[in-house]
Motif scaffolding. Structure first.
Motif, PDB file in Angstrom:
ATOM      1  N   GLY A  58       0.792  -1.217   0.000  1.00  0.00           N
ATOM      2  CA  GLY A  58       0.000   0.000   0.000  1.00  0.00           C
ATOM      3  C   GLY A  58       0.824   1.267   0.000  1.00  0.00           C
ATOM      4  O   GLY A  58       2.051   1.234  -0.163  1.00  0.00           O
ATOM      5  N   VAL A  59       0.114   2.376   0.169  1.00  0.00           N
ATOM      6  CA  VAL A  59       0.726   3.707   0.171  1.00  0.00           C
ATOM      7  C   VAL A  59       0.347   4.386   1.486  1.00  0.00           C
ATOM      8  O   VAL A  59      -0.838   4.482   1.794  1.00  0.00           O
ATOM      9  CB  VAL A  59       0.177   4.561  -1.012  1.00  0.00           C
ATOM     10  CG1 VAL A  59       0.972   5.844  -1.146  1.00  0.00           C
ATOM     11  CG2 VAL A  59       0.169   3.779  -2.307  1.00  0.00           C
ATOM     12  N   PRO A  60       1.312   4.856   2.255  1.00  0.00           N
ATOM     13  CA  PRO A  60       0.967   5.570   3.488  1.00  0.00           C
ATOM     14  C   PRO A  60       0.186   6.853   3.175  1.00  0.00           C
ATOM     15  O   PRO A  60       0.251   7.354   2.048  1.00  0.00           O
ATOM     16  CB  PRO A  60       2.338   5.912   4.102  1.00  0.00           C
ATOM     17  CG  PRO A  60       3.315   5.021   3.425  1.00  0.00           C
ATOM     18  CD  PRO A  60       2.761   4.751   2.063  1.00  0.00           C
ATOM     19  N   SER A  61      -0.507   7.388   4.161  1.00  0.00           N
ATOM     20  CA  SER A  61      -1.323   8.590   3.948  1.00  0.00           C
ATOM     21  C   SER A  61      -0.439   9.762   3.518  1.00  0.00           C
ATOM     22  O   SER A  61       0.772   9.780   3.778  1.00  0.00           O
ATOM     23  CB  SER A  61      -2.048   8.957   5.241  1.00  0.00           C
ATOM     24  OG  SER A  61      -1.086   9.372   6.191  1.00  0.00           O
ATOM     25  N   ALA A  62      -1.094  10.753   2.887  1.00  0.00           N
ATOM     26  CA  ALA A  62      -0.369  11.958   2.455  1.00  0.00           C
ATOM     27  C   ALA A  62       0.295  12.617   3.661  1.00  0.00           C
ATOM     28  O   ALA A  62       1.407  13.149   3.558  1.00  0.00           O
ATOM     29  CB  ALA A  62      -1.341  12.926   1.777  1.00  0.00           C
ATOM     30  N   ASP A  63      -0.369  12.555   4.799  1.00  0.00           N
ATOM     31  CA  ASP A  63       0.180  13.184   6.005  1.00  0.00           C
ATOM     32  C   ASP A  63       1.494  12.502   6.424  1.00  0.00           C
ATOM     33  O   ASP A  63       2.486  13.175   6.742  1.00  0.00           O
ATOM     34  CB  ASP A  63      -0.866  13.093   7.129  1.00  0.00           C
ATOM     35  CG  ASP A  63      -0.315  13.631   8.422  1.00  0.00           C
ATOM     36  OD1 ASP A  63       0.224  14.750   8.390  1.00  0.00           O
ATOM     37  OD2 ASP A  63      -0.384  12.930   9.450  1.00  0.00           O
ATOM     38  N   ILE A  64       1.502  11.170   6.406  1.00  0.00           N
ATOM     39  CA  ILE A  64       2.726  10.435   6.788  1.00  0.00           C
ATOM     40  C   ILE A  64       3.854  10.765   5.801  1.00  0.00           C
ATOM     41  O   ILE A  64       4.988  11.041   6.196  1.00  0.00           O
ATOM     42  CB  ILE A  64       2.464   8.911   6.844  1.00  0.00           C
ATOM     43  CG1 ILE A  64       1.498   8.584   7.994  1.00  0.00           C
ATOM     44  CG2 ILE A  64       3.767   8.122   6.992  1.00  0.00           C
ATOM     45  CD1 ILE A  64       1.019   7.146   8.020  1.00  0.00           C
ATOM     46  N   LEU A  65       3.529  10.752   4.503  1.00  0.00           N
ATOM     47  CA  LEU A  65       4.573  11.029   3.502  1.00  0.00           C
ATOM     48  C   LEU A  65       5.101  12.458   3.654  1.00  0.00           C
ATOM     49  O   LEU A  65       6.299  12.707   3.522  1.00  0.00           O
ATOM     50  CB  LEU A  65       4.035  10.786   2.088  1.00  0.00           C
ATOM     51  CG  LEU A  65       3.753   9.311   1.753  1.00  0.00           C
ATOM     52  CD1 LEU A  65       3.115   9.164   0.374  1.00  0.00           C
ATOM     53  CD2 LEU A  65       5.034   8.469   1.819  1.00  0.00           C
TER      54      LEU A  65
END
Ligand SMILES: Cc1cc2nc3c(=O)[nH]c(=O)nc-3n(C[C@H](O)[C@H](O)[C@H](O)COP(=O)(O)O)c2cc1C
Length: 361
Positions: free
Chosen positions: A139-146
């Motif tokens: 998956g892809v981490p949330s925009a906030d995490i990135l």
């Protein structure tokens, strides 16, 4: 020189060689430090660890190397609806695996308790620790995490098994994308469609992604020596991630029988199976892995199947019934030569350098 790639720059390393992280307690601080200290990027697979355990591992890593290293997590860490399974589902799985529990003369485990997701807590610990690199799969981490990673200077690396997954990772703004081919050992990190339908080989996937995506690519799957690294670079990769060859080294946390199996004739045949965790992963073919092909509807969802199978695995190891275990490993195992990670790194660097030097004449 061949090693001055974008990936090496972004990752802050001398040579664009990544030691693939291993989940499930197969990573070791010693292996990560050996590879990082040799100028590559060691990787620690931490998806089974609690936040507290990740903090402890990081403390050990910092004591073992002052070079960049990677901590790896699984973005999606369970498949069970509401985290648990019904009694009916559990009875079905017990019936399917009964012959093996009988053969080992062991009782069934209790129904696994509902799984409590860990990713959020793990990421919180990781952001606090600020490793040079955070790689992830499923998956892809949330925009906030990135965004937080960007602010903290943590390079982000996401795994793709299809071109569409790579395009999604690029749109999310990750720093690098792993093109993870069908040949690779361990789980298929697919997250858009089923792992069974995401089975492109490394070098085709790499070329597909190279053609459509600008983010630097790390080729993973079926690479174990300098010729493999050179081939990946020639096809547009900016780095190579090597798993099985490092897993087979003494410094990994694999059991000695597991490492021996990777060097044995048995490693000529591998199987993609869901029977051992609930998710599709590649390991050395075994009787149970083959018996269970086509019976996936009877397995528990990840990671409850891992829990269900753990007592069977433990008893099979005690009773030396290797054909009841899936020893993780990729298709490249039959060409492995090295049992020391430092020697493997030096051989890869020399072979790759020799290869590119020869091309000049
Ligand atoms: C036993 C095993 C466990 C793995 N666990 C993880 C993991 O937790 N996270 C991850 O991103 N990749 C994981 N991988 C994939 C490796 O990091 C690497 O990408 C892969 O092994 C490369 O293919 P190769 O085995 O053909 O060298 C695992 C691979 C193996 C063999």
């Amino acid at each position: 020189m061949w090693y001055n790639t974008k990936a090496a720059q972004i990752l802050g390393i001398e040579y664009p060689i990544l030691q693939g992280p291993f989940g499930g307690n197969l990573s070791s601080v010693e292996l990560v430090a050996t590879v990082s200290n040799a100028g590559g990027l060691g990787g620690y697979g931490a998806y089974t660890l609690s936040a507290q355990e990740i903090i402890e591992v990081d403390r050990q890593l910092k004591a073992a190397t002052n070079k960049p290293y990677n901590i790896n997590l699984w973005v999606s860490d369970h498949d069970a609806a509401n985290g648990g399974v019904t009694d009916a589902q559990f009875e079905q799985t017990k019936a399917l695996f009964k012959p093996y529990f009988d053969e080992l003369a062991i009782p069934f485990p209790d129904k696994p308790a509902p799984f409590k997701p860990r990713f959020e807590n793990q990421v919180e610990a990781l952001l606090h620790l600020k490793p040079a690199v955070f790689s992830f799969m499923f998956g892809v981490p949330s925009a906030d995490i990135l965004e937080q990673c960007r602010k903290l200077g943590i390079a982000t690396v996401g795994a793709a098994t299809t071109l569409d997954e790579a395009i999604l990772l690029e749109a999310a703004g990750v720093d690098m994308i792993i093109a993870s081919g069908f040949e690779a050992g361990g789980h298929r990190p697919s997250f858009l469609t089923s792992a069974e339908s995401s089975v492109t080989g490394t070098f085709v996937l790499l070329q597909q992604v190279r053609d459509k995506v600008k983010t630097p690519i790390i080729a993973a799957g079926g690479i174990a020596d300098g010729k493999g690294v050179a081939a990946a670079l020639a096809l547009g990769a900016s780095a190579a991630q090597i798993g099985t060859a490092f897993l087979a080294c003494d410094e990994s946390n694999a059991l000695s029988i597991h490492r021996q199996m990777l060097f044995s004739d048995a490693a000529k045949y591998t199987t993609l199976s869901r029977a051992f965790t609930g998710r599709l992963g590649r390991g050395i073919s075994s009787r149970v892995a083959k018996d269970m092909l086509g019976k996936e509807a009877g397995f528990l969802p990840f990671p409850l199947q891992t829990q269900f199978i753990s007592s069977l695995r433990k008893a099979a190891i005690e009773q030396k019934k290797w054909d009841m275990i899936l020893f993780w490993g990729g298709q490249i195992a039959p060409v492995l030569k090295h049992t020391k990670a430092g020697e493997l790194m030096q051989a890869i660097l020399k072979e790759t350098t020799d290869y590119f030097n020869d091309l000049k004449y």
